[in-house]
Design an enzyme around this catalytic site. Structure first.
Site, PDB file in Angstrom:
ATOM      1  N   GLU A  20       0.811  -1.213   0.000  1.00  0.00           N
ATOM      2  CA  GLU A  20       0.000   0.000   0.000  1.00  0.00           C
ATOM      3  C   GLU A  20       0.850   1.272   0.000  1.00  0.00           C
ATOM      4  OE1 GLU A  20      -3.743  -0.399   2.484  1.00  0.00           O
ATOM      5  OE2 GLU A  20      -2.565  -2.080   3.264  1.00  0.00           O
ATOM      6  N   SER A 200      -6.648  -1.782   1.608  1.00  0.00           N
ATOM      7  CA  SER A 200      -6.837  -1.128   0.307  1.00  0.00           C
ATOM      8  C   SER A 200      -7.266  -2.107  -0.774  1.00  0.00           C
ATOM      9  CB  SER A 200      -5.564  -0.385  -0.125  1.00  0.00           C
ATOM     10  OG  SER A 200      -5.256   0.634   0.799  1.00  0.00           O
ATOM     11  N   SER A 340     -11.268  10.083   0.143  1.00  0.00           N
ATOM     12  CA  SER A 340     -11.446   8.875   0.936  1.00  0.00           C
ATOM     13  C   SER A 340     -12.732   8.959   1.764  1.00  0.00           C
ATOM     14  CB  SER A 340     -10.255   8.656   1.875  1.00  0.00           C
ATOM     15  OG  SER A 340      -9.080   8.397   1.152  1.00  0.00           O
TER      16      SER A 340
END
EC number: 6.3.2.4
Length: 372
Positions: A20, A200, A340
């Site tokens: 990530e 993720s 996000s």
């Protein structure tokens, strides 16, 4: 002792050794852009994929994820290290063959490292040993929040409902593969196969039948030798943002948000999360009955407290057609880019992105070091 006169210095720590890495870079540039520079000094510290700590740039365009490229910390940049001098923490240059140079004191570290070797308690342990204040959860909560198996064990112990799952460890996969496959088939179809300690949506596959299962497990094992297989839940994907209360006040929760995917995304995968124009949106507040919203917020706070989290977390749920709330997972360091879900849910609940960043810094500055 003389009183400090400089502005508090925030070391934003990002990149890292996990899969990530790119997501962490994007998160960092968003947070750095939101920090009030009239109030704080900001030092960007990147960790390269090989573990080198360096001074990093803050250029927004350098850290964007596109369909064709992923950002990466340059290991050849100026090497740095955090050093505890007994009275505080200093950032020093650490280039081989050169005399270390003091680059200034650090008051708080803002770790934005997603995945193993950053979000899982490892960096938190380093900061604890050095008596450095930092944003977010401590060692235990970070480790539990990273490992989907132990996370579910604690959730179940706290009375939160989790769906059936199976864990596949490396030794048993090598030793008795056929028995493992048979055990997983008992969950029914479809299932989701995931690395046990990744986020993720890295390494995740939706498996509709036994012919796809072995390949999906091998794909997940590219990210983590420990794999978790979860029974699919028929329900809507709903999330809730959690924020630690100030000075012992109750845990705070946002309005729940619902993830809406479209196009080629059968589930909330990496592209849906991070690539602009991928057809993913957040509906917040989610269109749910008042009783369901209340239960989701209650369960999110309970999950946060069950693992002894600090600072921030995002808790993910399924809301079934029968009206049940089933917890999926907690993320102790959720994605923090402006698009996000975590900051979007707080924005819909009345707290802007810069206000949220400021609140997290203040929570870190106010908490003591050592055992808490």
């Amino acid at each position: 002792m003389t009183e400090k006169t400089h502005k508090p210095r925030i070391a934003v720590l990002f990149g890292g050794r996990s899969s990530e890495h790119a997501v962490s870079c994007v998160t960092a540039v968003g947070v750095m852009g939101a920090i009030d520079r009239q109030k704080y000094d900001v030092v960007p510290v990147g960790i390269s994929k090989n573990g080198q700590w360096v001074l990093a740039g803050q250029e927004t365009e350098r850290w964007q994820i596109t369909a064709d490229s992923l950002p990466e910390v340059d290991p050849a940049a100026q090497a740095v290290a955090l050093h505890s001098n007994g009275a505080g923490t200093e950032l020093v240059s650490s280039a081989p063959g050169e005399i270390p140079q003091l680059l200034g004191e650090v008051d708080v570290v803002f770790p934005l490292l997603h995945g193993p070797f950053g979000e899982d308690g490892t960096v938190q342990g380093l900061l604890e040993l050095a008596d450095i204040r930092y944003v977010g959860s401590g060692v235990l909560a970070s480790a539990v929040g990273m490992d989907k198996e132990y996370m579910k064990i604690i959730f179940s112990s706290a009375g939160l409902r989790v769906y059936p799952y199976q864990v596949i460890r490396e030794n048993e996969w090598r030793r008795s593969r056929s028995a493992v496959l048979a055990r997983v088939e008992e969950l029914g179809w479809p299932v989701f196969v995931k690395p046990a300690r990744a986020g993720s949506s890295m390494g995740i596959s939706k498996v509709d039948g036994p012919e796809q299962l072995e390949a999906a497990i091998e794909f997940a094992r590219e990210y983590d030798p420990k794999v978790i297989v979860e029974a699919a839940v028929s329900g809507r994907e709903v999330e809730c943002a959690v924020l630690q209360g100030r000075d012992g006040a109750p845990t705070r929760t946002s309005f729940p948000g619902e993830v809406v995917t479209s196009g080629d995304h059968s589930f909330y995968d990496f592209e849906a999360k991070y690539v602009a124009g991928s057809g993913t949106s957040l509906s917040c507040p989610a269109e749910l009955p008042d009783a369901a919203i209340k239960e989701i917020r209650r369960a999110a706070a309970k999950a946060f407290e069950a693992i002894d989290a600090e600072g921030l977390s995002r808790v993910d749920f399924f809301y079934t057609p029968e009206g049940e709330v089933v917890i999926n997972e907690i993320n102790t360091l959720p994605g923090f880019t402006p698009r996000s879900m975590y900051p979007q849910m707080w924005a819909a609940s009345g707290m802007s992105y810069p206000e949220l960043v400021e609140e997290l810094i203040q929570l870190a500055l106010s908490r003591k070091t050592g055992l808490r």
